[in-house]
Design a protein around this motif. Sequence first.
Motif, PDB file in Angstrom:
ATOM      1  N   GLU A 151       0.808  -1.217   0.000  1.00 49.42           N
ATOM      2  CA  GLU A 151       0.000   0.000   0.000  1.00 49.42           C
ATOM      3  C   GLU A 151       0.843   1.271   0.000  1.00 49.42           C
ATOM      4  OE1 GLU A 151      -3.357  -0.093  -0.213  1.00 49.42           O
ATOM      5  OE2 GLU A 151      -3.193  -2.278  -0.344  1.00 49.42           O
ATOM      6  N   SER A 152       2.174   1.120   0.030  1.00 46.40           N
ATOM      7  CA  SER A 152       3.074   2.285   0.094  1.00 46.40           C
ATOM      8  C   SER A 152       2.672   3.222   1.223  1.00 46.40           C
ATOM      9  CB  SER A 152       3.082   3.041  -1.251  1.00 46.40           C
ATOM     10  OG  SER A 152       3.571   2.216  -2.282  1.00 46.40           O
ATOM     11  N   CYS A 153       2.551   2.658   2.411  1.00 45.05           N
ATOM     12  CA  CYS A 153       2.092   3.411   3.562  1.00 45.05           C
ATOM     13  C   CYS A 153       3.011   3.147   4.754  1.00 45.05           C
ATOM     14  CB  CYS A 153       0.659   3.028   3.912  1.00 45.05           C
ATOM     15  SG  CYS A 153       0.480   1.320   4.513  1.00 45.05           S
ATOM     16  N   SER A 154       2.682   3.732   5.882  1.00 45.92           N
ATOM     17  CA  SER A 154       3.417   3.451   7.119  1.00 45.92           C
ATOM     18  C   SER A 154       2.488   2.756   8.102  1.00 45.92           C
ATOM     19  CB  SER A 154       3.969   4.734   7.743  1.00 45.92           C
ATOM     20  OG  SER A 154       2.942   5.534   8.268  1.00 45.92           O
ATOM     21  N   VAL A 155       3.034   1.773   8.819  1.00 42.68           N
ATOM     22  CA  VAL A 155       2.289   1.035   9.833  1.00 42.68           C
ATOM     23  C   VAL A 155       3.152   1.026  11.097  1.00 42.68           C
ATOM     24  CG1 VAL A 155       1.160  -1.123  10.469  1.00 42.68           C
ATOM     25  CG2 VAL A 155       1.232  -0.410   8.068  1.00 42.68           C
ATOM     26  N   VAL A 156       2.603   1.504  12.202  1.00 41.84           N
ATOM     27  CA  VAL A 156       3.365   1.636  13.444  1.00 41.84           C
ATOM     28  C   VAL A 156       2.657   0.899  14.570  1.00 41.84           C
ATOM     29  CG1 VAL A 156       4.303   3.244  15.153  1.00 41.84           C
ATOM     30  CG2 VAL A 156       4.251   3.890  12.733  1.00 41.84           C
ATOM     31  N   LEU A 157       3.394   0.077  15.290  1.00 34.86           N
ATOM     32  CA  LEU A 157       2.841  -0.597  16.462  1.00 34.86           C
ATOM     33  C   LEU A 157       2.843   0.389  17.621  1.00 34.86           C
ATOM     34  CD1 LEU A 157       1.800  -3.126  17.883  1.00 34.86           C
ATOM     35  CD2 LEU A 157       4.177  -3.781  18.308  1.00 34.86           C
ATOM     36  N   GLU A 158       1.650   0.716  18.114  1.00 31.16           N
ATOM     37  CA  GLU A 158       1.525   1.717  19.166  1.00 31.16           C
ATOM     38  C   GLU A 158       1.539   1.113  20.560  1.00 31.16           C
ATOM     39  OE1 GLU A 158       1.750   4.730  18.481  1.00 31.16           O
ATOM     40  OE2 GLU A 158       1.178   4.916  16.368  1.00 31.16           O
ATOM     41  N   LYS A 159       1.014  -0.105  20.700  1.00 29.15           N
ATOM     42  CA  LYS A 159       0.979  -0.735  22.019  1.00 29.15           C
ATOM     43  C   LYS A 159       0.760  -2.225  21.853  1.00 29.15           C
ATOM     44  CE  LYS A 159       1.473   0.511  26.334  1.00 29.15           C
ATOM     45  NZ  LYS A 159       2.638   1.316  26.751  1.00 29.15           N
ATOM     46  N   CYS A 160       1.298  -3.002  22.799  1.00 28.75           N
ATOM     47  CA  CYS A 160       1.118  -4.447  22.818  1.00 28.75           C
ATOM     48  C   CYS A 160       0.671  -4.837  24.219  1.00 28.75           C
ATOM     49  CB  CYS A 160       2.429  -5.148  22.452  1.00 28.75           C
ATOM     50  SG  CYS A 160       2.317  -6.954  22.402  1.00 28.75           S
ATOM     51  N   LEU A 161      -0.521  -5.422  24.310  1.00 31.24           N
ATOM     52  CA  LEU A 161      -1.105  -5.745  25.608  1.00 31.24           C
ATOM     53  C   LEU A 161      -1.455  -7.226  25.697  1.00 31.24           C
ATOM     54  CD1 LEU A 161      -3.627  -2.769  25.924  1.00 31.24           C
ATOM     55  CD2 LEU A 161      -1.321  -2.895  26.860  1.00 31.24           C
ATOM     56  N   PRO A 162      -1.175  -7.868  26.836  1.00 32.00           N
ATOM     57  CA  PRO A 162      -1.552  -9.278  26.992  1.00 32.00           C
ATOM     58  C   PRO A 162      -3.057  -9.423  27.101  1.00 32.00           C
ATOM     59  CG  PRO A 162      -0.680  -8.418  29.055  1.00 32.00           C
ATOM     60  CD  PRO A 162      -0.476  -7.345  28.032  1.00 32.00           C
ATOM     61  N   GLN A 163      -3.610 -10.404  26.385  1.00 37.29           N
ATOM     62  CA  GLN A 163      -5.034 -10.706  26.472  1.00 37.29           C
ATOM     63  C   GLN A 163      -5.288 -11.950  27.306  1.00 37.29           C
ATOM     64  OE1 GLN A 163      -7.653  -8.929  25.335  1.00 37.29           O
ATOM     65  NE2 GLN A 163      -6.195  -7.363  24.745  1.00 37.29           N
ATOM     66  N   SER A 164      -4.383 -12.907  27.220  1.00 40.69           N
ATOM     67  CA  SER A 164      -4.442 -14.116  28.026  1.00 40.69           C
ATOM     68  C   SER A 164      -2.995 -14.541  28.233  1.00 40.69           C
ATOM     69  CB  SER A 164      -5.254 -15.212  27.324  1.00 40.69           C
ATOM     70  OG  SER A 164      -4.595 -15.639  26.153  1.00 40.69           O
ATOM     71  N   ASP A 165      -2.794 -15.740  28.745  1.00 39.46           N
ATOM     72  CA  ASP A 165      -1.434 -16.173  29.042  1.00 39.46           C
ATOM     73  C   ASP A 165      -0.615 -16.443  27.789  1.00 39.46           C
ATOM     74  OD1 ASP A 165      -1.954 -15.918  31.702  1.00 39.46           O
ATOM     75  OD2 ASP A 165      -2.434 -18.026  32.015  1.00 39.46           O
ATOM     76  N   ASP A 166      -1.246 -16.555  26.605  1.00 36.54           N
ATOM     77  CA  ASP A 166      -0.471 -16.794  25.388  1.00 36.54           C
ATOM     78  C   ASP A 166      -0.967 -15.987  24.191  1.00 36.54           C
ATOM     79  OD1 ASP A 166      -2.845 -18.051  24.926  1.00 36.54           O
ATOM     80  OD2 ASP A 166      -2.001 -20.000  24.402  1.00 36.54           O
ATOM     81  N   THR A 167      -1.805 -14.995  24.437  1.00 38.37           N
ATOM     82  CA  THR A 167      -2.336 -14.169  23.367  1.00 38.37           C
ATOM     83  C   THR A 167      -2.136 -12.696  23.690  1.00 38.37           C
ATOM     84  OG1 THR A 167      -4.048 -15.812  22.880  1.00 38.37           O
ATOM     85  CG2 THR A 167      -4.369 -13.604  21.985  1.00 38.37           C
ATOM     86  N   TYR A 168      -1.762 -11.918  22.669  1.00 33.30           N
ATOM     87  CA  TYR A 168      -1.527 -10.489  22.850  1.00 33.30           C
ATOM     88  C   TYR A 168      -2.382  -9.702  21.875  1.00 33.30           C
ATOM     89  CZ  TYR A 168       2.508 -11.940  25.543  1.00 33.30           C
ATOM     90  OH  TYR A 168       3.314 -12.523  26.485  1.00 33.30           O
ATOM     91  N   ALA A 169      -2.752  -8.499  22.282  1.00 31.09           N
ATOM     92  CA  ALA A 169      -3.439  -7.568  21.395  1.00 31.09           C
ATOM     93  C   ALA A 169      -2.428  -6.512  20.978  1.00 31.09           C
ATOM     94  CB  ALA A 169      -4.622  -6.919  22.104  1.00 31.09           C
ATOM     95  N   GLU A 170      -2.212  -6.392  19.670  1.00 30.79           N
ATOM     96  CA  GLU A 170      -1.292  -5.387  19.152  1.00 30.79           C
ATOM     97  C   GLU A 170      -2.102  -4.311  18.438  1.00 30.79           C
ATOM     98  OE1 GLU A 170       2.739  -8.055  18.547  1.00 30.79           O
ATOM     99  OE2 GLU A 170       1.562  -7.514  16.776  1.00 30.79           O
ATOM    100  N   PHE A 171      -1.797  -3.059  18.754  1.00 33.55           N
ATOM    101  CA  PHE A 171      -2.533  -1.927  18.201  1.00 33.55           C
ATOM    102  C   PHE A 171      -1.633  -1.174  17.226  1.00 33.55           C
ATOM    103  CE2 PHE A 171      -4.327  -2.966  22.282  1.00 33.55           C
ATOM    104  CZ  PHE A 171      -5.699  -2.887  22.085  1.00 33.55           C
TER     105      PHE A 171
END
Length: 238
Positions: A32-52
């Motif tokens: 897409e010729s764009c920029s994508v930035v990870l703003e935060k990474c939060l645990p959802q469970s003991d083996d799953t994370y939510a990345e924003f």
Amino acid sequence: MSQQPGNGRAVTRVEFDLSDGSYPFVSVSASESCSVVLEKCLPQSDDTYAEFFSVEGARPNRLVERAEDDNGGEARVLDRTSDGGLVEIDVQNNCPIVSLADAGAVPQTARSVDGQGTIVADVPSQTETAAVIDSFLTAHSEAELAAKKQRESIVPLFGFQNYASHTDSLTDRQREVLTTAHEAGYYNWPRGATAADLAELLDISEPTLHKHLRAAEQKLVATMFACPHDELAADGDS
């Protein structure tokens, strides 16, 4: 991503270049010729994370589609702006950010512009930097070490800090659950408490706990990047 003030602790900062198309945030920035930035990474469970991820220069649903196709997990658009938006992706494995944290580093930034990804992490003085680098490059052989230098640490991507000014939108229950999670160390790395621990403290089931946490986290992250977009809603996600 804005940098936070240093906390006075010396660390070794490592930076990796990542251009492999198997990572959605990299491949979408290329296609897409764009920029994508990870703003935060939060645990959802003991083996799953939510990345924003914030997307600039492309429709955010492009990242949602790629993440679901490549990882088979769930992803959703949280907010739209005139030139992008905010996306949440659930991840479990093959995530370079989580790999760095598992190796003992503290992830700081992850971004990709036009297909050129960069990941930065701080390695605490008590952790062997060479071991972190070797572990990461073994798990992600397409990555390359771009830089290594000494500096003061800053607030990491992992964790849940500095959100006091964004809590007005939370319900009393969401605020209670989020506060309990924070005080128990659920958002620390490594975690000071598991989801089961929090559920027991609050006398609720784990599914109910995750429901409250997810709702609160989505409100907080959306507030951080709030931008009027009512006029874009009718445009849909095409």
